[in-house]
Design a protein around this motif. Structure first.
Motif, PDB file in Angstrom:
ATOM      1  N   LYS A 171      10.068 -17.984  -2.955  1.00 57.35           N
ATOM      2  CA  LYS A 171       9.479 -17.411  -4.165  1.00 57.35           C
ATOM      3  C   LYS A 171       9.089 -18.505  -5.160  1.00 57.35           C
ATOM      4  CE  LYS A 171      10.408 -14.046  -7.839  1.00 57.35           C
ATOM      5  NZ  LYS A 171      11.349 -12.999  -8.325  1.00 57.35           N
TER       6      LYS A 171
ATOM      7  N   ARG B 255      10.618  -9.087   2.664  1.00 58.68           N
ATOM      8  CA  ARG B 255       9.751  -7.910   2.763  1.00 58.68           C
ATOM      9  C   ARG B 255      10.285  -6.752   1.903  1.00 58.68           C
ATOM     10  NH1 ARG B 255       5.893 -10.043   3.249  1.00 58.68           N
ATOM     11  NH2 ARG B 255       4.696 -10.505   5.110  1.00 58.68           N
TER      12      ARG B 255
ATOM     13  N   ALA C  84       9.444  -7.420  -1.646  1.00 57.43           N
ATOM     14  CA  ALA C  84       8.019  -7.169  -1.893  1.00 57.43           C
ATOM     15  C   ALA C  84       7.756  -5.673  -2.043  1.00 57.43           C
ATOM     16  CB  ALA C  84       7.184  -7.744  -0.752  1.00 57.43           C
ATOM     17  N   LEU C  85       8.369  -4.870  -1.176  1.00 50.75           N
ATOM     18  CA  LEU C  85       8.198  -3.416  -1.254  1.00 50.75           C
ATOM     19  C   LEU C  85       8.785  -2.847  -2.545  1.00 50.75           C
ATOM     20  CD1 LEU C  85       8.991  -2.512   2.458  1.00 50.75           C
ATOM     21  CD2 LEU C  85       6.786  -2.245   1.312  1.00 50.75           C
TER      22      LEU C  85
ATOM     23  N   ASP D  94       8.166  -7.036  -6.008  1.00 49.80           N
ATOM     24  CA  ASP D  94       8.123  -8.467  -6.298  1.00 49.80           C
ATOM     25  C   ASP D  94       6.836  -9.066  -5.729  1.00 49.80           C
ATOM     26  OD1 ASP D  94       8.507 -11.196  -6.618  1.00 49.80           O
ATOM     27  OD2 ASP D  94      10.655 -11.077  -6.258  1.00 49.80           O
ATOM     28  N   LYS D  95       5.860  -9.318  -6.586  1.00 50.18           N
ATOM     29  CA  LYS D  95       4.558  -9.797  -6.139  1.00 50.18           C
ATOM     30  C   LYS D  95       4.612 -11.227  -5.610  1.00 50.18           C
ATOM     31  CE  LYS D  95       1.844  -6.753  -9.114  1.00 50.18           C
ATOM     32  NZ  LYS D  95       0.815  -6.667 -10.187  1.00 50.18           N
TER      33      LYS D  95
ATOM     34  N   SER E 183       5.191 -11.058  -1.810  1.00 52.59           N
ATOM     35  CA  SER E 183       4.384 -10.070  -1.074  1.00 52.59           C
ATOM     36  C   SER E 183       3.279 -10.706  -0.228  1.00 52.59           C
ATOM     37  CB  SER E 183       3.750  -9.080  -2.062  1.00 52.59           C
ATOM     38  OG  SER E 183       2.854  -9.750  -2.931  1.00 52.59           O
TER      39      SER E 183
END
Length: 232
Positions: A112, A152, A155-156, A159-160, A163
């Motif tokens: 990240k 993953r 991201a779902l 959390d951009k 992603s």
């Protein structure tokens, strides 16, 4: 010739070219020689390219800047950018219209952070591809799988900065393990099993090595995307 064959005979949807020859352990040739090859490849093969440096940070700073310019506006993916070495490559991608591979050592937080650092330089997050570092079947694949799952799920959850698509270098990991070195038929199966598992963990791009393994995975993806109707 090999690149053409990968596309025409084996159906490669993209090609990954690693510019190895400037590395001292692989000939130590000039970066200009590698760029001459890259230019000819761009003319001869009309599929998207992933372009990777030789692995020597000092050489790659020069090599990848030249590669970026040689492939200007071709919208390639350039790699590999790490937490400690991302600025030069990011600047090249910004200047020449490419996307970038951001790598991290099997660590969600570092992954990240690298994405944030690159996007802070002005590169659209949509042009970042994540390399979370992979492992072969039997050599730590389960741990890698769990890290990718965490990314993953984050991201779902919204959390951009986690992603981005995943690219995994399956072939290079599989074909250096003992089982693959000892038996080519077993190595093919090892590569297929590793790739299939990594697809389940959320990977988007797989860099394969053996044509038979790559073809088997293409069939597997088609089967997963177009499942047979249930038997009544």
């Amino acid at each position: 010739k090999w690149a053409k064959k990968c596309v025409s005979d084996f159906g490669s949807q993209f090609l990954c070219v690693k510019l190895m020859s400037p590395h001292p352990d692989w000939g130590g040739r000039s970066t200009n020689d590698a760029i001459i090859f890259l230019k000819s490849l761009l003319q001869e093969v009309r599929v998207p390219l992933v372009i990777i440096g030789c692995g020597d940070i000092e050489i790659d700073n020069e090599l990848m800047a030249k590669a970026s310019q040689a492939a200007k506006n071709e919208k390639c993916i350039l790699g590999i950018a790490s937490q400690n070495n991302y600025k030069t490559l990011t600047a090249s991608c910004l200047a020449d219209g490419h996307s970038i591979i951001a790598t991290s050592p099997v660590d969600v937080n570092i992954a990240k952070q690298v994405n944030i650092l690159i996007s802070d330089m002005g590169l659209d997050p949509k042009r970042i591809v994540m390399d979370p570092t992979t492992a072969s079947l039997g050599y730590g694949m389960e741990y890698v799988y769990s890290i990718m799952e965490r990314a993953r799920l984050s991201a779902l959850a919204g959390d951009k900065m986690l992603s981005m698509p995943f690219i995994l270098f399956i072939g290079q990991e599989v074909w250096r393990v003992k089982e693959a070195k000892d038996s080519a038929p077993l190595g093919i199966k090892w590569e297929i099993a590793t790739a299939a598992a990594m697809l389940q963990s959320g990977s988007d791009m797989l860099v394969m090595k053996h044509p038979k393994a790559a073809q088997a995975i293409v069939k597997y993806i088609d089967m997963m995307m177009n499942p047979a109707p249930p038997i009544e």
